[in-house]
Scaffold this motif. Sequence first.
Motif, PDB file in Angstrom:
ATOM      1  N   THR A  35       0.832  -1.203   0.000  1.00 11.65           N
ATOM      2  CA  THR A  35       0.000   0.000   0.000  1.00 11.65           C
ATOM      3  C   THR A  35       0.866   1.253   0.000  1.00 11.65           C
ATOM      4  OG1 THR A  35      -0.144  -0.222   2.406  1.00 11.65           O
ATOM      5  CG2 THR A  35      -1.995  -1.041   1.125  1.00 11.65           C
ATOM      6  N   GLU A  36       1.955   1.231   0.767  1.00 13.51           N
ATOM      7  CA  GLU A  36       2.865   2.378   0.821  1.00 13.51           C
ATOM      8  C   GLU A  36       3.642   2.520  -0.485  1.00 13.51           C
ATOM      9  OE1 GLU A  36       5.331   2.266   4.294  1.00 13.51           O
ATOM     10  OE2 GLU A  36       3.691   1.598   5.583  1.00 13.51           O
ATOM     11  N   VAL A  37       4.037   1.394  -1.053  1.00 17.55           N
ATOM     12  CA  VAL A  37       4.765   1.410  -2.331  1.00 17.55           C
ATOM     13  C   VAL A  37       3.913   2.049  -3.423  1.00 17.55           C
ATOM     14  CG1 VAL A  37       5.705  -0.044  -4.172  1.00 17.55           C
ATOM     15  CG2 VAL A  37       6.199  -0.582  -1.775  1.00 17.55           C
ATOM     16  N   ILE A  38       2.662   1.597  -3.540  1.00 17.12           N
ATOM     17  CA  ILE A  38       1.784   2.127  -4.586  1.00 17.12           C
ATOM     18  C   ILE A  38       1.493   3.601  -4.350  1.00 17.12           C
ATOM     19  CG2 ILE A  38      -0.528   1.982  -5.582  1.00 17.12           C
ATOM     20  CD1 ILE A  38      -0.424  -1.017  -5.155  1.00 17.12           C
ATOM     21  N   SER A  39       1.267   3.978  -3.097  1.00 20.46           N
ATOM     22  CA  SER A  39       0.993   5.385  -2.774  1.00 20.46           C
ATOM     23  C   SER A  39       2.141   6.280  -3.228  1.00 20.46           C
ATOM     24  CB  SER A  39       0.765   5.540  -1.274  1.00 20.46           C
ATOM     25  OG  SER A  39       0.629   6.901  -0.927  1.00 20.46           O
ATOM     26  N   ASP A  40       3.378   5.869  -2.920  1.00 21.42           N
ATOM     27  CA  ASP A  40       4.527   6.680  -3.314  1.00 21.42           C
ATOM     28  C   ASP A  40       4.723   6.690  -4.825  1.00 21.42           C
ATOM     29  OD1 ASP A  40       5.074   7.535  -0.791  1.00 21.42           O
ATOM     30  OD2 ASP A  40       6.910   6.360  -0.512  1.00 21.42           O
ATOM     31  N   LEU A  41       4.499   5.562  -5.488  1.00 23.73           N
ATOM     32  CA  LEU A  41       4.628   5.533  -6.948  1.00 23.73           C
ATOM     33  C   LEU A  41       3.609   6.463  -7.602  1.00 23.73           C
ATOM     34  CD1 LEU A  41       5.248   1.724  -7.621  1.00 23.73           C
ATOM     35  CD2 LEU A  41       6.865   3.600  -7.999  1.00 23.73           C
ATOM     36  N   GLU A  42       2.412   6.526  -7.049  1.00 24.51           N
ATOM     37  CA  GLU A  42       1.407   7.435  -7.593  1.00 24.51           C
ATOM     38  C   GLU A  42       1.815   8.892  -7.377  1.00 24.51           C
ATOM     39  OE1 GLU A  42      -2.769   5.049  -7.589  1.00 24.51           O
ATOM     40  OE2 GLU A  42      -2.128   5.864  -5.668  1.00 24.51           O
ATOM     41  N   LEU A  43       2.404   9.185  -6.235  1.00 20.92           N
ATOM     42  CA  LEU A  43       2.888  10.544  -5.986  1.00 20.92           C
ATOM     43  C   LEU A  43       4.072  10.894  -6.891  1.00 20.92           C
ATOM     44  CD1 LEU A  43       2.641  10.644  -2.085  1.00 20.92           C
ATOM     45  CD2 LEU A  43       1.250  11.943  -3.715  1.00 20.92           C
ATOM     46  N   LEU A  44       4.739   9.855  -7.422  1.00 18.49           N
ATOM     47  CA  LEU A  44       5.846  10.055  -8.364  1.00 18.49           C
ATOM     48  C   LEU A  44       5.350   9.997  -9.813  1.00 18.49           C
ATOM     49  CD1 LEU A  44       8.507   7.868  -6.520  1.00 18.49           C
ATOM     50  CD2 LEU A  44       8.565  10.360  -6.784  1.00 18.49           C
ATOM     51  N   SER A  45       4.011  10.115  -9.999  1.00 15.29           N
ATOM     52  CA  SER A  45       3.362  10.220 -11.313  1.00 15.29           C
ATOM     53  C   SER A  45       3.178   8.905 -12.054  1.00 15.29           C
ATOM     54  CB  SER A  45       4.108  11.222 -12.217  1.00 15.29           C
ATOM     55  OG  SER A  45       4.035  12.519 -11.651  1.00 15.29           O
ATOM     56  N   PHE A  46       3.269   7.780 -11.346  1.00 12.64           N
ATOM     57  CA  PHE A  46       2.846   6.512 -11.934  1.00 12.64           C
ATOM     58  C   PHE A  46       1.371   6.317 -11.593  1.00 12.64           C
ATOM     59  CE2 PHE A  46       7.418   5.912 -11.540  1.00 12.64           C
ATOM     60  CZ  PHE A  46       7.750   5.257 -12.719  1.00 12.64           C
ATOM     61  N   GLU A  47       0.702   5.452 -12.336  1.00 14.61           N
ATOM     62  CA  GLU A  47      -0.687   5.150 -12.014  1.00 14.61           C
ATOM     63  C   GLU A  47      -0.949   3.661 -12.214  1.00 14.61           C
ATOM     64  OE1 GLU A  47      -2.669   6.409 -16.325  1.00 14.61           O
ATOM     65  OE2 GLU A  47      -3.544   7.120 -14.455  1.00 14.61           O
TER      66      GLU A  47
END
Length: 237
Positions: A63-75
């Motif tokens: 959950t933390e990994v995905i959250s940070d990747l989304e904040l880094l402009s991945f989706e």
Amino acid sequence: MRAVPAILSVFCLSAVLLTGCSQGASAGSTPSEGSALAAVEEETSEPAMENWTESAFYERPVTEVISDLELLSFEVADAYYDGSEEYGYSYFYITLTGELDQPLVEGASEYLQISLTIDHPVFTSDSEQTLEALDPATIVTGVDAMMYHPEVDPSEWEGLAQQAIDAFGLEPMTSSSTDVSPFDENRMLGNYTGPSTFNGQATEYMVIMSTIESDDLPVSGMPLYIDVSLFFLPPAE
């Protein structure tokens, strides 16, 4: 880019701070108080970690990994379960996509896919095997980053693999193979490996290269894929 509400981690302010700010605002906050609150709110939108090219980034709940990747402009582009009781396997796969400011390998695409693999996933629901129902404490067991490149002579593949290894900060390559694919005699397959670790466990990275035989390429004019597997833990017994 869009986010996944059920997965995106929420960084909450303490109740005391929230109460204090609310009272201050109603009474008329000073410019310095307003600036301080704005700074705190801005901080909540920053990723906890940014080193997504390193294995350490993934050594925490997914959950933390995905959250940070989304904040880094991945989706998140796809998430699905694949398992069979008969054959004894159970996996959950999550794919995220994004555009880099500049390619990691010379001539490669800015477009990049990150695939997260979870062996024997645990869900919080007995009836759903979805991303939303995935146990929030889950940690991935494999990570792949896929980029694309114009077709070049296979004699150049090892050099491209070395660029990818350097870009991801991996250990030196210990084995290299560029040969006819055992799955398709009309295609070449590159396989380049070396030592890696994940959560203190010794494992191996692998860079796989080959061409996509399709008119519907993920990136137009780039049929050569470069798949960097940062690590993969052996399946649970």
